[in-house]
Design a protein around this motif. Sequence first.
Motif, PDB file in Angstrom:
ATOM      1  N   VAL B  84       0.835  -1.203   0.000  1.00  0.00           N
ATOM      2  CA  VAL B  84       0.000   0.000   0.000  1.00  0.00           C
ATOM      3  C   VAL B  84       0.871   1.254   0.000  1.00  0.00           C
ATOM      4  O   VAL B  84       0.676   2.177  -0.797  1.00  0.00           O
ATOM      5  N   GLN B  85       1.870   1.258   0.874  1.00  0.00           N
ATOM      6  CA  GLN B  85       2.776   2.409   0.972  1.00  0.00           C
ATOM      7  C   GLN B  85       3.444   2.706  -0.375  1.00  0.00           C
ATOM      8  O   GLN B  85       3.478   3.832  -0.844  1.00  0.00           O
ATOM      9  N   THR B  86       3.960   1.645  -1.003  1.00  0.00           N
ATOM     10  CA  THR B  86       4.686   1.825  -2.263  1.00  0.00           C
ATOM     11  C   THR B  86       3.771   2.336  -3.369  1.00  0.00           C
ATOM     12  O   THR B  86       4.096   3.290  -4.075  1.00  0.00           O
ATOM     13  N   VAL B  87       2.623   1.714  -3.505  1.00  0.00           N
ATOM     14  CA  VAL B  87       1.747   2.073  -4.624  1.00  0.00           C
ATOM     15  C   VAL B  87       1.188   3.488  -4.436  1.00  0.00           C
ATOM     16  O   VAL B  87       1.087   4.250  -5.392  1.00  0.00           O
ATOM     17  N   ILE B  88       0.859   3.840  -3.190  1.00  0.00           N
ATOM     18  CA  ILE B  88       0.340   5.189  -2.969  1.00  0.00           C
ATOM     19  C   ILE B  88       1.420   6.237  -3.221  1.00  0.00           C
ATOM     20  O   ILE B  88       1.175   7.288  -3.809  1.00  0.00           O
ATOM     21  N   THR B  89       2.647   5.939  -2.798  1.00  0.00           N
ATOM     22  CA  THR B  89       3.757   6.847  -3.082  1.00  0.00           C
ATOM     23  C   THR B  89       3.895   7.053  -4.588  1.00  0.00           C
ATOM     24  O   THR B  89       4.125   8.158  -5.066  1.00  0.00           O
ATOM     25  N   THR B  90       3.722   5.968  -5.324  1.00  0.00           N
ATOM     26  CA  THR B  90       3.803   6.040  -6.777  1.00  0.00           C
ATOM     27  C   THR B  90       2.746   6.979  -7.345  1.00  0.00           C
ATOM     28  O   THR B  90       2.973   7.683  -8.311  1.00  0.00           O
ATOM     29  N   ILE B 134       2.853  -2.488 -12.030  1.00  0.00           N
ATOM     30  CA  ILE B 134       4.257  -2.923 -11.982  1.00  0.00           C
ATOM     31  C   ILE B 134       4.758  -2.939 -10.545  1.00  0.00           C
ATOM     32  O   ILE B 134       5.366  -3.922 -10.083  1.00  0.00           O
ATOM     33  N   ALA B 135       4.464  -1.869  -9.802  1.00  0.00           N
ATOM     34  CA  ALA B 135       4.914  -1.781  -8.414  1.00  0.00           C
ATOM     35  C   ALA B 135       4.325  -2.930  -7.589  1.00  0.00           C
ATOM     36  O   ALA B 135       5.030  -3.559  -6.782  1.00  0.00           O
ATOM     37  N   THR B 136       3.040  -3.208  -7.818  1.00  0.00           N
ATOM     38  CA  THR B 136       2.368  -4.281  -7.079  1.00  0.00           C
ATOM     39  C   THR B 136       3.010  -5.629  -7.370  1.00  0.00           C
ATOM     40  O   THR B 136       3.358  -6.396  -6.460  1.00  0.00           O
ATOM     41  N   THR B 137       3.193  -5.906  -8.657  1.00  0.00           N
ATOM     42  CA  THR B 137       3.781  -7.186  -9.051  1.00  0.00           C
ATOM     43  C   THR B 137       5.163  -7.367  -8.436  1.00  0.00           C
ATOM     44  O   THR B 137       5.468  -8.424  -7.862  1.00  0.00           O
ATOM     45  N   LEU B 138       5.982  -6.337  -8.529  1.00  0.00           N
ATOM     46  CA  LEU B 138       7.354  -6.462  -8.024  1.00  0.00           C
ATOM     47  C   LEU B 138       7.389  -6.645  -6.509  1.00  0.00           C
ATOM     48  O   LEU B 138       8.233  -7.383  -5.990  1.00  0.00           O
ATOM     49  N   THR B 139       6.469  -5.959  -5.821  1.00  0.00           N
ATOM     50  CA  THR B 139       6.433  -6.125  -4.364  1.00  0.00           C
ATOM     51  C   THR B 139       6.118  -7.576  -4.006  1.00  0.00           C
ATOM     52  O   THR B 139       6.787  -8.190  -3.163  1.00  0.00           O
ATOM     53  N   PHE B 140       5.099  -8.126  -4.653  1.00  0.00           N
ATOM     54  CA  PHE B 140       4.722  -9.506  -4.355  1.00  0.00           C
ATOM     55  C   PHE B 140       5.813 -10.489  -4.760  1.00  0.00           C
ATOM     56  O   PHE B 140       6.090 -11.459  -4.042  1.00  0.00           O
ATOM     57  N   VAL B 164      -5.828  -2.505  -4.153  1.00  0.00           N
ATOM     58  CA  VAL B 164      -4.795  -1.485  -3.922  1.00  0.00           C
ATOM     59  C   VAL B 164      -4.671  -0.559  -5.132  1.00  0.00           C
ATOM     60  O   VAL B 164      -4.562   0.663  -4.997  1.00  0.00           O
ATOM     61  N   ILE B 165      -4.714  -1.138  -6.334  1.00  0.00           N
ATOM     62  CA  ILE B 165      -4.561  -0.315  -7.541  1.00  0.00           C
ATOM     63  C   ILE B 165      -5.750   0.643  -7.693  1.00  0.00           C
ATOM     64  O   ILE B 165      -5.580   1.826  -8.017  1.00  0.00           O
ATOM     65  N   VAL B 166      -6.947   0.128  -7.417  1.00  0.00           N
ATOM     66  CA  VAL B 166      -8.133   0.983  -7.506  1.00  0.00           C
ATOM     67  C   VAL B 166      -8.023   2.145  -6.508  1.00  0.00           C
ATOM     68  O   VAL B 166      -8.268   3.309  -6.845  1.00  0.00           O
ATOM     69  N   ILE B 222      -9.444   5.514  11.991  1.00  0.00           N
ATOM     70  CA  ILE B 222     -10.277   6.159  10.962  1.00  0.00           C
ATOM     71  C   ILE B 222      -9.515   6.399   9.662  1.00  0.00           C
ATOM     72  O   ILE B 222     -10.096   6.751   8.641  1.00  0.00           O
ATOM     73  N   ASN B 223      -8.203   6.227   9.699  1.00  0.00           N
ATOM     74  CA  ASN B 223      -7.387   6.460   8.498  1.00  0.00           C
ATOM     75  C   ASN B 223      -7.790   5.483   7.384  1.00  0.00           C
ATOM     76  O   ASN B 223      -7.726   4.277   7.570  1.00  0.00           O
ATOM     77  N   PRO B 224      -8.202   5.999   6.256  1.00  0.00           N
ATOM     78  CA  PRO B 224      -8.607   5.097   5.163  1.00  0.00           C
ATOM     79  C   PRO B 224      -7.490   4.155   4.725  1.00  0.00           C
ATOM     80  O   PRO B 224      -7.767   3.041   4.268  1.00  0.00           O
ATOM     81  N   VAL B 225      -6.251   4.623   4.882  1.00  0.00           N
ATOM     82  CA  VAL B 225      -5.129   3.760   4.494  1.00  0.00           C
ATOM     83  C   VAL B 225      -5.108   2.496   5.361  1.00  0.00           C
ATOM     84  O   VAL B 225      -4.811   1.408   4.882  1.00  0.00           O
ATOM     85  N   SER B 226      -5.469   2.636   6.637  1.00  0.00           N
ATOM     86  CA  SER B 226      -5.527   1.463   7.511  1.00  0.00           C
ATOM     87  C   SER B 226      -6.549   0.455   6.998  1.00  0.00           C
ATOM     88  O   SER B 226      -6.308  -0.752   6.998  1.00  0.00           O
ATOM     89  N   HIS B 227      -7.702   0.975   6.593  1.00  0.00           N
ATOM     90  CA  HIS B 227      -8.728   0.078   6.053  1.00  0.00           C
ATOM     91  C   HIS B 227      -8.224  -0.639   4.812  1.00  0.00           C
ATOM     92  O   HIS B 227      -8.454  -1.835   4.628  1.00  0.00           O
ATOM     93  N   LEU B 228      -7.515   0.122   3.992  1.00  0.00           N
ATOM     94  CA  LEU B 228      -6.969  -0.464   2.770  1.00  0.00           C
ATOM     95  C   LEU B 228      -5.963  -1.553   3.115  1.00  0.00           C
ATOM     96  O   LEU B 228      -5.992  -2.647   2.548  1.00  0.00           O
ATOM     97  N   VAL B 229      -5.077  -1.252   4.061  1.00  0.00           N
ATOM     98  CA  VAL B 229      -4.051  -2.226   4.456  1.00  0.00           C
ATOM     99  C   VAL B 229      -4.716  -3.478   5.042  1.00  0.00           C
ATOM    100  O   VAL B 229      -4.377  -4.606   4.682  1.00  0.00           O
ATOM    101  N   THR B 230      -5.694  -3.260   5.929  1.00  0.00           N
ATOM    102  CA  THR B 230      -6.393  -4.396   6.530  1.00  0.00           C
ATOM    103  C   THR B 230      -7.080  -5.243   5.465  1.00  0.00           C
ATOM    104  O   THR B 230      -7.039  -6.479   5.498  1.00  0.00           O
TER     105      THR B 230
END
Lengths: 336, 271
Positions: B84-90, B134-140, B164-166, B222-230
């Motif tokens: 999540v961190q990587t893709v959002i930074t991207t 690309i970022a997602t694939t490489l992370t996995f 994550v991409i959406v 309440i951070n939406p990023v937490s929901h995404l990560v979860t």
Amino acid sequence: MNLTDSTWAIEADGLVKTFGANRAVDGVDLRVAAGTVYGVLGPNGAGKTTTISMLATLLRPDAGTGRIFGHDVVKEPQIVRQLIGVTGQYASVDETLSATENLVLFSRLLGLGRAEAKRKAAELLEEFGLTDAAKRPLKQFSGGMRRRLDLAASLIAQPPLIFLDEPTTGLDPRTRAQMWDTIRRLVSSGSTVLLTTQYLDEADQLADRIAVIDRGRVAAEGTADELKASVGSSSLQLRLAEPRDLGDAQAAIERVLGVRATASPEAGRLTAPMQDADRVTELLITLREAGIHLTELSVQKPTLDEVFLTLTGHGVESDDSDDDASAEPQLEGSRA
Amino acid sequence: MTTATIVPGAERALKNHVSLGQTVRNSLSMAYRGLLKIKRTPEQLVDVTLQPILFTLMFTYIFGGAIAGDALSYLPFFLPGILVQTVITTSVVTGVQLREDMDKGVFDRFRSLPIARVAPLAGALLADTVRYGIATTLTFVTGYLMGFRPEAGFGGVLAASVVVIVAAWALSWIFAFFGVIARSAGSVQGISFLVLFPLTFLSNAYVPADTMPDWLQWFVGINPVSHLVTAARGLTMGTDVTGDLFATLLGAAIVVAVFAPLTVRAYMRKA
């Protein structure tokens, strides 16, 4: 739509655009008849590009109205965009893409199908002599090639009105002549062209009518001949064998013709407005008696340079403003 | 000229609005341009190729031992977080590149064409989902090489990737907005990271939130990023995360609903 709407390609009334304290366009009125080439002539920063941007829906006018084939540029921008092609001062094509890719992209955006877009791109590249360079990245393109591609991109939809903003600024004389040919062919196919230029000879060569624009206002309007006639019937040009005779020659002209001759000292050249061609004989006799020898003598219609000087009260100056800014080298209006 | 006759302006059938179909077609054409640009300037992919590998390796070995006892046990928890961190930074880069792109003359032409106003923006953002992919694939892949074996298998990984991409695409509208209103590409980066850091670090991406002070736990909650990560975590582990998934997609929809019109309006005003 009534008849008066369709006879004018462009109707602009009192267009104003202000950038901060600078009134870049200060009440411009234009009438451009369909099927003609209209030249907007003015120095850098006169408001040419800003005027075009408003008429091409790129900028919203602060006051005044603009209509393209009867459609208001503010109220019906999407219709206006279907009627125009815009070729900017600085090539508005995508640098990262190849020539073909650019044309295919613009064709696709204009609603052409995949195959049709490819065909159109190939056709335009052929027409503009860019086929050999079609696949090369644009970074390797010369200025002239870029302008041609830019113009080609403006013609995809065959718009009835084309804005050409300084199409030859920064081009070498040969490329400029090619560009002129292209523009002439364009007009013969039925397009209306609004052309801005700071080259006086360019307006003279291409435009049916010319508006001289200065400090955001139209200073004069008419055909090239009308504009020239408004200055004086003709001008006398002399080149002296000995540049140091300049002062004496000037005095003689003032005495005989009763006008002030302007000198360009570097070549020992004198230019004087002339009403009566007969009086030249007297002048020549006076000069011979004073021992002033000439290498060249001609009587010419005034150039648009002189028109500009007379109309605006100042020469073609180069003041940078945000309008035509950016450090394009200021080429002198090299006369053909 | 082969264009022998030009249809006069008065004789053309013209409409002053753009249909939804045309909007989609224009956006796809602009996305195609974005893809061509990526193909032409592959060096722009450095951030989405090196960063995922580097971050995954680095953080796993730095934090792994301290947080989970050893790196391998940390991976199932951490990998969705770093993803999540990587893709959002991207997605920040989207805003920066949009700014650079808009400074080019070609945008003047886009504005003068009879196309949907949103297309140049939507297209650019759409093309950038390739970067996220690309970022997602490489992370996995990096995770897999390090020993990451998600319980939910490939299907779970795929589902997590899509979510994550959406979400990143939705967030990229925020950065696109900064891109449109900012004066320079540099300032876009500045503002964007100011938003990005609290969002990604004050979440459960790196560590479980239970050791944090109450007020921070509240924000993490309440951070939406937490929901995404979860949600991403749950999808790879095969646990039920319907609630978080719903919250994530709702959040993404809200961000797009707010920022897409704002961005287009700012873009038009600049036009």
